[in-house]
Design a protein around this motif. Structure first.
Motif, PDB file in Angstrom:
ATOM      1  N   SER A 431     -15.765   6.920  11.446  1.00  0.00           N
ATOM      2  CA  SER A 431     -14.378   6.895  11.923  1.00  0.00           C
ATOM      3  C   SER A 431     -13.839   5.457  11.927  1.00  0.00           C
ATOM      4  N   GLU A 432     -14.710   4.499  12.254  1.00  0.00           N
ATOM      5  CA  GLU A 432     -14.267   3.091  12.250  1.00  0.00           C
ATOM      6  C   GLU A 432     -13.860   2.672  10.830  1.00  0.00           C
ATOM      7  N   ALA A 433     -14.641   3.128   9.832  1.00  0.00           N
ATOM      8  CA  ALA A 433     -14.324   2.784   8.432  1.00  0.00           C
ATOM      9  C   ALA A 433     -13.005   3.442   8.008  1.00  0.00           C
ATOM     10  N   LEU A 434     -12.808   4.703   8.432  1.00  0.00           N
ATOM     11  CA  LEU A 434     -11.559   5.397   8.080  1.00  0.00           C
ATOM     12  C   LEU A 434     -10.368   4.710   8.733  1.00  0.00           C
ATOM     13  N   HIS A 435     -10.570   4.212   9.959  1.00  0.00           N
ATOM     14  CA  HIS A 435      -9.477   3.530  10.651  1.00  0.00           C
ATOM     15  C   HIS A 435      -9.060   2.279   9.873  1.00  0.00           C
ATOM     16  N   ARG A 436     -10.053   1.568   9.336  1.00  0.00           N
ATOM     17  CA  ARG A 436      -9.733   0.381   8.525  1.00  0.00           C
ATOM     18  C   ARG A 436      -8.915   0.776   7.288  1.00  0.00           C
ATOM     19  N   SER A 437      -9.253   1.932   6.722  1.00  0.00           N
ATOM     20  CA  SER A 437      -8.537   2.409   5.531  1.00  0.00           C
ATOM     21  C   SER A 437      -7.085   2.737   5.870  1.00  0.00           C
ATOM     22  N   VAL A 438      -6.903   3.322   7.047  1.00  0.00           N
ATOM     23  CA  VAL A 438      -5.561   3.688   7.483  1.00  0.00           C
ATOM     24  C   VAL A 438      -4.712   2.418   7.704  1.00  0.00           C
ATOM     25  N   LEU A 439      -5.335   1.390   8.273  1.00  0.00           N
ATOM     26  CA  LEU A 439      -4.602   0.127   8.470  1.00  0.00           C
ATOM     27  C   LEU A 439      -4.228  -0.489   7.120  1.00  0.00           C
ATOM     28  N   LEU A 440      -5.129  -0.348   6.134  1.00  0.00           N
ATOM     29  CA  LEU A 440      -4.835  -0.856   4.792  1.00  0.00           C
ATOM     30  C   LEU A 440      -3.645  -0.096   4.203  1.00  0.00           C
ATOM     31  N   TYR A 441      -3.635   1.233   4.407  1.00  0.00           N
ATOM     32  CA  TYR A 441      -2.523   2.045   3.902  1.00  0.00           C
ATOM     33  C   TYR A 441      -1.204   1.516   4.488  1.00  0.00           C
ATOM     34  N   LEU A 442      -1.207   1.259   5.810  1.00  0.00           N
ATOM     35  CA  LEU A 442       0.029   0.785   6.459  1.00  0.00           C
ATOM     36  C   LEU A 442       0.425  -0.579   5.920  1.00  0.00           C
ATOM     37  N   TRP A 443      -0.569  -1.437   5.704  1.00  0.00           N
ATOM     38  CA  TRP A 443      -0.299  -2.773   5.142  1.00  0.00           C
ATOM     39  C   TRP A 443       0.357  -2.611   3.765  1.00  0.00           C
ATOM     40  N   LEU A 444      -0.213  -1.733   2.939  1.00  0.00           N
ATOM     41  CA  LEU A 444       0.311  -1.538   1.577  1.00  0.00           C
ATOM     42  C   LEU A 444       1.710  -0.923   1.602  1.00  0.00           C
ATOM     43  N   SER A 445       1.968  -0.112   2.647  1.00  0.00           N
ATOM     44  CA  SER A 445       3.268   0.574   2.693  1.00  0.00           C
ATOM     45  C   SER A 445       4.425  -0.420   2.808  1.00  0.00           C
ATOM     46  N   TYR A 446       4.152  -1.616   3.337  1.00  0.00           N
ATOM     47  CA  TYR A 446       5.230  -2.616   3.424  1.00  0.00           C
ATOM     48  C   TYR A 446       5.463  -3.314   2.085  1.00  0.00           C
ATOM     49  N   HIS A 447       4.474  -3.276   1.220  1.00  0.00           N
ATOM     50  CA  HIS A 447       4.603  -3.939  -0.084  1.00  0.00           C
ATOM     51  C   HIS A 447       4.992  -2.949  -1.179  1.00  0.00           C
ATOM     52  N   TYR A 448       4.517  -1.694  -1.053  1.00  0.00           N
ATOM     53  CA  TYR A 448       4.840  -0.661  -2.055  1.00  0.00           C
ATOM     54  C   TYR A 448       5.351   0.576  -1.319  1.00  0.00           C
ATOM     55  N   PRO A 449       6.568   0.479  -0.734  1.00  0.00           N
ATOM     56  CA  PRO A 449       7.039   1.588   0.106  1.00  0.00           C
ATOM     57  C   PRO A 449       7.227   2.892  -0.647  1.00  0.00           C
ATOM     58  N   THR A 450       7.437   2.828  -1.960  1.00  0.00           N
ATOM     59  CA  THR A 450       7.637   4.100  -2.672  1.00  0.00           C
ATOM     60  C   THR A 450       6.300   4.752  -3.035  1.00  0.00           C
ATOM     61  N   ILE A 451       5.226   3.975  -3.071  1.00  0.00           N
ATOM     62  CA  ILE A 451       3.903   4.555  -3.374  1.00  0.00           C
ATOM     63  C   ILE A 451       3.235   5.036  -2.073  1.00  0.00           C
ATOM     64  N   PHE A 452       3.264   4.179  -1.055  1.00  0.00           N
ATOM     65  CA  PHE A 452       2.593   4.519   0.213  1.00  0.00           C
ATOM     66  C   PHE A 452       3.661   4.934   1.232  1.00  0.00           C
ATOM     67  N   CYS A 453       4.134   6.185   1.067  1.00  0.00           N
ATOM     68  CA  CYS A 453       5.286   6.607   1.871  1.00  0.00           C
ATOM     69  C   CYS A 453       4.941   7.725   2.857  1.00  0.00           C
ATOM     70  N   ASP A 454       3.650   7.999   3.015  1.00  0.00           N
ATOM     71  CA  ASP A 454       3.228   9.120   3.853  1.00  0.00           C
ATOM     72  C   ASP A 454       3.006   8.644   5.306  1.00  0.00           C
ATOM     73  N   ILE A 455       3.963   7.879   5.800  1.00  0.00           N
ATOM     74  CA  ILE A 455       3.740   7.125   7.047  1.00  0.00           C
ATOM     75  C   ILE A 455       3.516   8.011   8.271  1.00  0.00           C
ATOM     76  N   GLU A 456       4.313   9.080   8.365  1.00  0.00           N
ATOM     77  CA  GLU A 456       4.187   9.924   9.567  1.00  0.00           C
ATOM     78  C   GLU A 456       2.772  10.520   9.668  1.00  0.00           C
ATOM     79  N   ALA A 457       2.296  11.050   8.536  1.00  0.00           N
ATOM     80  CA  ALA A 457       0.945  11.651   8.528  1.00  0.00           C
ATOM     81  C   ALA A 457      -0.111  10.581   8.813  1.00  0.00           C
ATOM     82  N   VAL A 458       0.111   9.393   8.288  1.00  0.00           N
ATOM     83  CA  VAL A 458      -0.877   8.318   8.479  1.00  0.00           C
ATOM     84  C   VAL A 458      -0.935   7.906   9.951  1.00  0.00           C
TER      85      VAL A 458
END
Ligand SMILES: Nc1ncnc2c1ncn2[C@@H]1O[C@H](COP(=O)(O)OP(=O)(O)OP(=O)(O)O)[C@@H](O)[C@H]1O
Length: 480
Positions: A431-458
């Motif tokens: 779960s700790e590793a998955l949490h890191r992945s989720v934080l990476l997704y959020l980080w990427l969403s600020y740089h590629y908002p049209t690719i990483f746009c699943d924010i609510e689910a994340v």
């Protein structure tokens, strides 16, 4: 510069000045501390925005409402910013900037962020908070910029004493408010289980790879006078940022394994960790520092009154744009090779050192298998990719694949978000590793908002992971 030992009110006073400024920024060493200042400022009716790699929030006040906070001249207050140091805005002008934990300039990995903020922040008044050991280096650096410097020295608000005897190794002397400092996750769980077996106390646990949200929940359990969690077992991750109701710090060891060898703790590390005992405003008693081993205690007793050596060098790192220009000159070479060549050939004054780029090289190696543009490649080198953890790295590479194809990425494309999250030792680590992945997704969403746009689910999944991690931590007695 506000300098002095831990718990001496340095940050408190710098923040008072920031609160009164028309415009300003607080640069935090940690994401969670940036959040804490954001909440504290807004709760004090001082509008504040948040900017971290993973999260941006506006102030909760409506500018057009008659209730919008005003200053004593009856003028509407512009929001100040609470930001992580890496995200500090260097182009906007501020009346006041606060840079916390300035001694982090010497950090082998992140030091560059403090040096860049110190030299680059655009403010009329810059407040630096940290250890006195940083003063000579800051003075030298400011000779180049022509800034004036005023040094304000602080004394500890609570008394801190070193015990004259060590604590029994069978844990029978453990008391409410004790914090045992260990240097590995395994040791933390071992010690916590033994204490729970030998005493009537339950143990909260805090360590570096734990998500900040869970560190904070564990800190709340320990701080709550009505909870059973009267003892804390932690790594040196408690050295910065968290307010903890610790009466006594007990060192399990005075050396730390760095992956290849054991290094003795530095005087500065012993003082920083020991200084967490007796935090002003949470416990008004004096703090106490001790150890289980008599030899360790004598090292601590010698270190606590000693002034550490001044820090000599500030970290720097290459600028993405420079590497990009460089890479066009060497079209035959991979960017990872260009970076290594750049680090090897760079010439700089002896006031600086080049921050460690080995993590970046490993990430570069992994992502060079994908058809990325130079810009995408360089941006990903700054992303919080956990290259040491195979689970997190595997998911990160799935994200990279989506970027290289310009394809929308739903979190469920890369993680089975409906899978059960277990509270076993292995489940917790997963779960700790998955949490890191989720934080990476959020980080990427600020740089590629049209690719990483699943924010609510994340964000929903992030909360689910934090709850699973919390359950895993409460089940730690079954880990040994
Ligand atoms: N004048 C004050 N009145 C009330 N509370 C204070 C005052 N000064 C400091 N505090 C409180 O004491 C605690 C320690 O202060 P602060 O965080 O500023 O210390 P610091 O010197 O920056 O230490 P560290 O480097 O460990 O963070 C905080 O909880 C802070 O809110």
């Amino acid at each position: 510069m506000h300098v002095g030992p831990t718990n001496s009110g340095k940050t408190y006073n710098a923040l008072k000045r920031l609160e009164a400024a028309k415009t300003g920024i607080y640069c935090s060493p940690l994401r969670l501390l940036a959040h804490e200042i954001y909440s504290r400022m807004n709760n004090n009716n001082r509008p504040c925005e948040l900017i971290t790699g993973e999260d941006r929030r506006t102030s909760p006040f409506d500018f057009n409402s008659p209730d919008y906070p005003t200053n004593n001249m009856n003028e509407k207050q512009l929001p100040i910013i609470s930001s992580t140091i890496e995200m500090a805005n260097l182009s906007k002008f501020f009346e006041v900037a606060v840079i916390d934990e300035i001694q982090m300039m010497q950090d082998p990995q992140r030091g560059w962020a403090w040096t860049t903020a110190l030299l680059g922040i655009n403010a009329a008044e810059v407040h630096l908070c940290g250890e006195e050991t940083t003063v000579p280096l800051v003075k030298k650096l400011l000779e180049f910029t022509g800034d004036e410097i005023q040094v304000i020295k602080y004394e500890r608000l609570n008394k801190l004493i070193v015990s004259d005897k060590s604590v029994s190794k069978d844990y029978t002397d453990i008391k409410k408010g004790d914090c045992i400092i260990c240097f590995s996750r395994k040791e933390i769980f071992n010690v916590a289980a033994k204490i729970e077996k030998k005493t009537k106390f339950k143990c909260a646990v805090i360590y570096g790879s734990l998500p900040p949200e869970n560190r904070s929940l564990q800190a709340d359990l320990f701080n709550d006078p009505n909870s059973d969690y009267k003892v804390l077992v932690a790594s040196d991750a408690i050295g910065m940022g968290l307010n903890l109701r610790i009466n006594r710090v007990i060192f399990q060891n005075v050396a730390k394994f760095d992956g290849t060898k054991e290094n003795n703790l530095t005087i500065s590390q012993i003082k920083q960790i020991g200084g967490r005992a007796g935090r002003y405003s949470l416990t008004n008693d004096e703090g106490e520092v001790t150890a289980f081993n008599r030899d360790h205690l004598s090292v601590i007793a010698k270190s606590m009154p000693t002034t550490p050596e001044p820090i000599k060098k500030a970290g720097i790192f290459f600028d993405k744009n420079v590497i990009e220009r460089f890479s066009y000159q060497f079209p035959e070479n991979r960017i990872s090779e260009v970076i290594t060549a750049f680090s090897d050939c760079a010439v700089y004054s002896n006031l600086f050192f080049m921050c460690n780029s080995s993590g970046i090289s490993l990430v570069a190696e992994e992502i060079s298998k994908y058809p990325l543009t130079v810009k995408q490649f360089l941006l990903l080198l700054n992303a919080p990719i956990s290259y040491r953890n195979p689970v997190a790295l595997n998911i990160a590479l799935k994200f990279v694949d989506h970027i290289s194809q310009g394809k929308e990425c739903n979190i469920s494309n890369c993680i089975d978000i409906n899978a059960n999250l277990s509270n076993t030792k292995a489940g917790l680590q997963y779960s700790e590793a998955l949490h890191r992945s989720v934080l990476l997704y959020l980080w990427l969403s600020y740089h590629y908002p049209t690719i990483f746009c699943d924010i609510e689910a994340v964000n929903e999944y992030k909360l689910k992971l934090e709850s699973a991690i919390q359950k895993g931590l409460l089940n730690h007695a079954s880990f040994v």
